[in-house]
Design a protein around this motif. Structure first.
Motif, short mmCIF file in Angstrom:
data_model
loop_
_atom_site.label_atom_id
_atom_site.label_comp_id
_atom_site.label_asym_id
_atom_site.label_seq_id
_atom_site.Cartn_x
_atom_site.Cartn_y
_atom_site.Cartn_z
N GLN A 98 0.91 -1.43 -0.07
CA GLN A 98 -0.21 -0.46 0.00
C GLN A 98 1.01 1.20 -0.06
O GLN A 98 0.39 2.18 -0.68
CB GLN A 98 -0.91 0.00 1.40
CG GLN A 98 -1.88 1.00 1.28
CD GLN A 98 -2.85 1.32 2.34
OE1 GLN A 98 -3.03 -0.39 2.89
NE2 GLN A 98 -3.35 1.91 2.55
N ASP A 99 2.45 1.60 0.69
CA ASP A 99 2.28 2.43 1.79
C ASP A 99 3.89 2.49 0.33
O ASP A 99 4.48 2.13 1.20
CB ASP A 99 3.05 2.37 2.28
CG ASP A 99 3.57 4.16 2.67
OD1 ASP A 99 3.51 5.20 1.83
OD2 ASP A 99 3.10 4.65 3.86
N THR A 102 7.21 3.99 2.48
CA THR A 102 7.94 2.81 3.20
C THR A 102 8.12 1.64 3.09
O THR A 102 9.30 1.43 3.37
CB THR A 102 7.33 3.13 4.03
OG1 THR A 102 5.90 2.52 4.61
CG2 THR A 102 6.57 4.20 5.39
N SER A 103 8.17 0.79 1.77
CA SER A 103 8.09 0.11 1.14
C SER A 103 8.98 -0.87 0.52
O SER A 103 9.40 -1.64 -0.31
CB SER A 103 6.44 -0.55 0.20
OG SER A 103 5.78 -0.47 1.01
N LEU A 104 10.19 0.71 0.10
CA LEU A 104 11.63 -0.18 0.00
C LEU A 104 12.90 0.66 0.74
O LEU A 104 12.02 1.35 1.41
CB LEU A 104 11.33 1.36 -1.18
CG LEU A 104 10.73 0.72 -2.27
CD1 LEU A 104 10.79 2.44 -3.33
CD2 LEU A 104 11.52 0.01 -2.81
N ASN A 105 13.62 -0.14 1.23
CA ASN A 105 14.72 -0.22 1.34
C ASN A 105 15.87 1.48 1.01
O ASN A 105 16.01 1.70 -0.30
CB ASN A 105 15.33 -1.42 1.81
CG ASN A 105 16.53 -1.38 2.56
OD1 ASN A 105 16.40 -0.45 3.40
ND2 ASN A 105 16.99 -2.64 3.11
N PRO A 106 15.40 2.35 2.54
CA PRO A 106 16.20 3.59 1.77
C PRO A 106 17.88 3.86 1.56
O PRO A 106 17.76 4.26 1.17
CB PRO A 106 15.84 3.87 2.97
CG PRO A 106 15.62 3.37 3.86
CD PRO A 106 15.07 1.87 3.64
N VAL A 107 18.46 1.93 2.54
CA VAL A 107 20.08 2.05 1.57
C VAL A 107 20.30 1.35 0.11
O VAL A 107 21.53 1.14 0.55
CB VAL A 107 20.56 1.53 3.08
CG1 VAL A 107 20.24 2.15 4.23
CG2 VAL A 107 20.37 0.41 3.17
N PHE A 108 19.57 1.07 -0.35
CA PHE A 108 19.95 0.33 -1.58
C PHE A 108 18.82 1.48 -2.61
O PHE A 108 18.27 1.45 -2.69
CB PHE A 108 19.54 -0.70 -1.64
CG PHE A 108 19.98 -1.91 -0.68
CD1 PHE A 108 21.74 -2.67 0.19
CD2 PHE A 108 18.88 -2.66 0.55
CE1 PHE A 108 21.62 -3.10 1.18
CE2 PHE A 108 19.77 -3.39 1.62
CZ PHE A 108 21.18 -3.73 1.32
N GLN A 113 17.48 -2.86 -6.26
CA GLN A 113 15.91 -3.14 -5.17
C GLN A 113 15.19 -4.50 -5.86
O GLN A 113 14.19 -5.82 -6.09
CB GLN A 113 15.49 -2.74 -5.07
CG GLN A 113 16.41 -1.77 -3.35
CD GLN A 113 15.26 -1.64 -2.81
OE1 GLN A 113 14.77 -1.80 -2.00
NE2 GLN A 113 15.50 -0.01 -2.06
N ILE A 114 15.51 -4.06 -7.37
CA ILE A 114 14.27 -4.72 -8.12
C ILE A 114 15.56 -5.95 -8.89
O ILE A 114 14.17 -6.70 -8.74
CB ILE A 114 13.88 -4.09 -9.21
CG1 ILE A 114 13.33 -2.52 -9.17
CG2 ILE A 114 13.98 -4.72 -11.00
CD1 ILE A 114 13.17 -1.44 -10.27
N TYR A 150 18.74 6.31 -5.24
CA TYR A 150 17.90 5.52 -3.99
C TYR A 150 16.55 6.06 -3.94
O TYR A 150 16.10 7.15 -4.57
CB TYR A 150 19.27 5.94 -2.93
CG TYR A 150 20.58 5.44 -2.73
CD1 TYR A 150 20.34 4.50 -1.92
CD2 TYR A 150 21.37 5.88 -3.17
CE1 TYR A 150 22.23 4.50 -2.22
CE2 TYR A 150 22.77 5.61 -3.01
CZ TYR A 150 22.73 4.48 -3.05
OH TYR A 150 23.72 3.75 -2.62
N HIS A 152 15.25 7.42 -1.70
CA HIS A 152 14.79 9.09 -1.64
C HIS A 152 14.34 10.59 -2.40
O HIS A 152 14.04 11.31 -2.52
CB HIS A 152 15.48 9.76 -0.58
CG HIS A 152 16.75 9.87 -0.34
ND1 HIS A 152 17.71 8.93 -0.48
CD2 HIS A 152 17.84 11.22 -1.65
CE1 HIS A 152 19.23 9.02 -1.51
NE2 HIS A 152 18.54 10.84 -1.36
N ILE A 166 9.96 -4.33 -9.13
CA ILE A 166 10.32 -5.31 -8.42
C ILE A 166 9.07 -6.62 -8.38
O ILE A 166 9.46 -7.49 -8.54
CB ILE A 166 10.37 -4.80 -6.66
CG1 ILE A 166 11.05 -3.91 -6.15
CG2 ILE A 166 10.46 -5.99 -6.07
CD1 ILE A 166 10.88 -2.77 -4.80
#
Lengths: 319, 321
Positions: A98-99, A102-108, A113-114, A150, A152, A166
Motif C-alpha cells: 500500500q504505502d 515506506t516499502s522500499l529499503n532506503p539504503v539500497f 532492489q528490482i 536511491y 529518497h 519489483i
C-alpha cells in the motif's frame, strides 16, 4: 477455464493480549488465469490479511492461520514450509504494498532492489539481471538511467512504479495489489492504474486488486468480492455487482458514492461502525447496521448462497 | 563532501578555543600553588616568589591566557610540564599509544560482542536468549569499572594465576583491562543494536524483502542490519571518543601508564600546562572522532550523503549533527 488460485474457507486470527482478533473468517473465492478480482471493503474488513494469508506472510507470532486452503494451481500453499514458500514468493506470486513511501529499503539503489528478486529466482548472471531490471524500469515508466538512484530521490508515484517493477520482475502468474493507488495523488493514480492494466494485459498476469475505491474496481476488475468483518458478503462478476447489488452492505456502499449524472443533495452513509473483531456476533455481522435486518438475522449464521449464476451473497433476507 | 569536511574542521577552532579558555580559567582559580609544590615545603618564601615570576604565574589572568594562546597558535607549543621539564606535547605523545591501544581493543571487543548479541536478541524478542542478554547488559552497564577490574584481578590473577594483574607490556597484559573497559560499552552497544533492530524489522520494506522470497537470514543481515547500524555507529563512535580520553579508573587499577593516569597525576601536582594540554588534546580527538562518525553515516545511509552534497550546492547548512 483453469482456476489459477482457489481460496477455501481461509481463517486468520491475531492474538491481542488475551483477546483474539478474528480478522479473516472463512473467506473463499477463486480466480481464473488472466482475470482480475477486486477485493473491496472498508478499513479493517480483512482484505490485507487475506492477501498476507495467501503469501503465507501473516506476521508471526501474533497472527496465525487457523484453517482453510489456498490452492495455487492445485497445490495447497498453506501446507508448504517457509523454505518452499520462498520459491513461490516474488517468483510465481508477487505483492504490491500500500504505502510506497515506506516499502522500499532506503539504503539500497532502486535498481538493486528490482534485480534482487531476479538473483533469487532466476539463473541470470549479474549483468543480465541488471539489464532485465532496467528493462522492467522502462516498462513501468522510469528511465533506466535512474537505476543507481536511491528511493529518497523518487517521488511517491515513481516509488510505487519501482515497487510494481519489483513485483513484476520475475513475471509472476499472480499479482496481489494491496491498495496500490491509495497513497498517490489522483492524477498519478490514473497513470499508475493505466500502466498496471497495460502490463497485466501484456504479461497475461492474474491479479487480486485490494481496494476500497469502487472506481478503481470498475476500471480494472473482471470479478468483485465485497468483504465485511472478515467475510466475503457478496461476490460476482463486475456487471452483477455494479448493476445488481443484492446485499444491503453493497447497496450501502454504492449509495454513499456521489454520482456524476444525478443531482444528489446528500449522500447516504452506512450508519454505525463495523463490529468489534474480538467479539463478532453469532449471526450476520452486518445486522446491527442493516436497514432490513430483524431479530432472526442476529442469531442465525448467514451462509453464502448463489442467487444467479456466479453471484453469491450472504444474506438470508435477499436469498 | 570535501567542502563539508573543511567546514567542520573550521568549526572546530572556536570549540577548541572555548575548551582551552574553560580549562585555563578552572586551573587558574583552583586553590594551591604549583611553585610551592615543585620547590617543596622547605623552600624559602622569596625563592617561591621568584619561581612564580619565572613561570609567569604572577601576571594578570588575561595576560597569562593570552601568552598561552599565543604560544599555542603561533608555535604550536603547549608549554613544558612542571614535574618533568619536558614539553607537554612530548609527554602526551609518549602516553597516547597506550591509551589508544586499550581503547581500540576495548571497543573492538565491545562491538564484536554487542552487535551480534543485539541482533539475535531482536530477532528472538522475549526469548530466553533475549531476556538473559538484556539482564546481562543491564549488569554490564551498571557495574562500576574499578570494582569489575578488581574482581577480574582476584579471579584471573590471584586465584587462577592465568593473567598478570598490572602493567602493560604485552598481549597477555592487555586482556583484563580491555575486558574491564569494554564491558559497559558492549552492554550499551548491545542495547542500542537490539532496539534499533526491533524498530527496523517492523518496517514495510522488510515485508517487501520477505515478499520477494528473500531468505530470513538475508532479510535480517542485509535489509535490516544496514538500516539499523546508523544509531549503533553513533554509540560506538562516542564510546571510542570517551575511551581515547583515557580510562582513568581502569588505568589506575591496572597501573597502566596511559593518558588517564597522566591527567590524574598532573591534576594532583597542579601541573597546569600538562592538564591544559591534555584536556585540549582529548577535545581535539573527540572532535575528530565525531567528524569521522558523521562521515561514516554518509557511507551507510545514502540520504545523509546526498544531504552533505546538497549543502555544497545551496551553500546552506542543511544538516545539523
Amino acid at each position: 477455464m483453469e482456476k489459477l488460485i482457489e481460496v477455501k474457507d481461509l481463517r486468520i486470527e491475531f492474538a491481542s493480549g488475551k483477546k483474539i482478533v478474528k480478522a479473516v473468517n472463512g473467506v473463499s473465492f477463486s480466480l481464473e488465469k488472466g482475470k482480475t478480482i477486486g477485493l473491496v471493503g472498508e478499513t479493517g474488513a480483512g482484505k490485507t490479511t487475506t492477501a498476507l494469508g495467501i503469501m503465507n506472510l501473516v506476521p508471526a507470532p501474533a497472527g496465525r492461520i487457523r484453517g482453510g486452503e489456498v490452492l495455487f494451481k492445485g497445490e495447497d500453499l498453506l501446507t508448504k514450509t517457509q523454505q518452499e514458500m520462498r520459491q513461490t514468493r516474488g517468483n510465481r506470486i508477487s505483492m504490491i504494498f500500500q504505502d510506497p513511501m515506506t516499502s522500499l529499503n532506503p539504503v539500497f539503489t532502486v535498481g538493486d532492489q528490482i534485480a534482487e528478486g531476479l538473483h533469487l529466482h532466476t539463473k541470470l548472471s549479474a549483468l543480465e539481471a541488471t539489464v532485465k531490471a532496467q528493462d522492467m524500469m522502462e516498462r513501468v515508466g522510469i528511465p533506466a538511467a535512474r537505476y543507481n538512484e536511491y528511493p529518497h530521490q523518487f517521488s511517491g508515484g515513481m516509488k510505487q512504479r519501482v515497487i510494481i517493477a519489483i513485483a513484476l520482475a520475475c513475471s509472476p502468474e499472480l499479482l496481489i495489489a494491496d491498495e496500490p493507488t491509495t497513497a498517490l495523488d489522483v492524477t498519478i493514480q490514473a497513470q499508475v492504474l493505466d500502466m498496471m492494466r497495460n502490463i497485466r494485459n501484456k504479461l497475461n498476469t492474474s491479479m487480486i486488486m485490494i481496494t476500497h475505491d469502487l472506481g478503481v474496481v470498475k476500471e480494472i476488475c473482471d470479478q468483485v468480492a465485497v468483504m465485511y468483518a472478515g467475510q466475503i458478503i457478496e461476490s460476482g462478476s463486475l456487471k452483477q455487482i455494479y448493476k445488481n447489488p443484492q446485499h444491503p452492505y453493497t447497496e450501502g456502499l454504492f449509495k454513499s458514492l456521489p454520482k456524476i449524472n444525478e443531482n444528489t443533495e446528500r449522500l447516504i452513509p452506512i450508519k454505525g461502525i463495523m463490529p468489534d473483531p474480538t467479539n463478532l456476533p453469532e449471526g450476520c455481522s452486518f445486522a446491527s447496521r442493516c436497514p432490513i435486518a430483524d431479530k432472526s438475522c442476529v442469531n442465525i449464521r448467514q451462509l453464502s448462497k448463489e442467487i444467479e449464476k456466479g453471484h453469491f451473497i450472504r444474506c438470508m433476507k435477499r436469498s | 563532501m570535501l567542502k563539508y569536511i573543511l567546514k567542520r574542521l573550521v568549526m572546530m577552532i572556536p570549540v577548541l578555543i572555548g575548551v582551552s579558555f574553560v580549562v585555563f580559567t578552572m586551573m587558574y582559580f583552583t586553590p594551591g600553588d604549583p611553585a610551592r609544590i615543585i620547590l617543596g615545603e622547605s623552600a624559602k618564601e622569596h625563592e617561591v616568589e621568584a619561581f612564580r615570576d619565572e613561570l609567569g604565574l604572577n601576571d594578570p589572568f588575561l595576560l597569562q591566557y593570552g601568552n598561552y594562546l599565543k604560544n599555542l597558535t603561533l608555535k604550536g607549543d603547549l608549554g613544558t610540564s612542571y614535574s618533568t621539564g619536558k614539553p607537554v606535547t612530548e609527554e602526551i605523545v609518549n602516553r597516547f599509544p597506550t591509551t589508544m591501544l586499550l581503547a581500540a581493543m576495548s571497543i573492538l571487543l565491545a562491538a564484536l560482542i554487542g552487535i551480534p548479541v543485539g541482533i539475535i536478541a531482536a530477532t528472538k524478542q522475549y526469548s530466553v536468549f533475549d531476556n538473559v542478554g538484556t539482564i546481562l547488559s543491564l549488569v554490564g552497564v551498571s557495574m562500576p569499572n574499578f570494582w569489575q577490574g578488581l574482581v577480574l584481578i582476584i579471579i584471573f590473577s590471584v586465584m587462577l594465576g592465568w593473567l598478570p594483574a598490572s602493567g602493560f607490556y604485552g598481549p597477555l597484559y592487555w586482556i583484563l583491562p580491555a575486558i574491564t573497559v569494554g564491558t559497559s560499552s558492549a552492554a550499551t552497544i548491545m542495547r542500542m543494536t537490539r532496539s534499533s533492530m526491533l524498530e527496523v524489522i517492523r518496517q514495510d520494506y522488510i515485508r517487501t524483502a520477505r515478499a520477494k522470497g528473500q531468505s530470513e537470514k538475508k532479510v535480517i543481515m542485509k535489509h535490516a542490519l544496514s538500516n539499523a547500524l546508523i544509531p549503533v555507529i553513533t554509540v560506538v563512535g562516542l564510546s571510542l571518543g570517551i575511551l581515547l580520553g583515557g580510562a582513568v579508573l581502569t588505568e589506575s587499577v591496572f597501573s597502566i601508564p596511559g593518558l588517564g593516569k597522566l591527567m590524574i597525576d598532573s591534576i594532583k601536582q597542579k601541573n597546569y600546562p600538562m592538564v591544559q594540554g591534555g584536556v585540549l588534546f582529548i577535545a581535539i580527538i573527540f572532535c575528530f572522532i565525531n567528524l569521522a562518525v558523521d562521515l561514516l553515516y554518509a557511507f551507510v545511509d545514502p540520504r545523509i550523503k546526498s544531504q552533505y552534497k546538497s549543502m555544497r550546492k545551496t551553500g546552506k547548512r542543511a544538516v545539523k549533527m
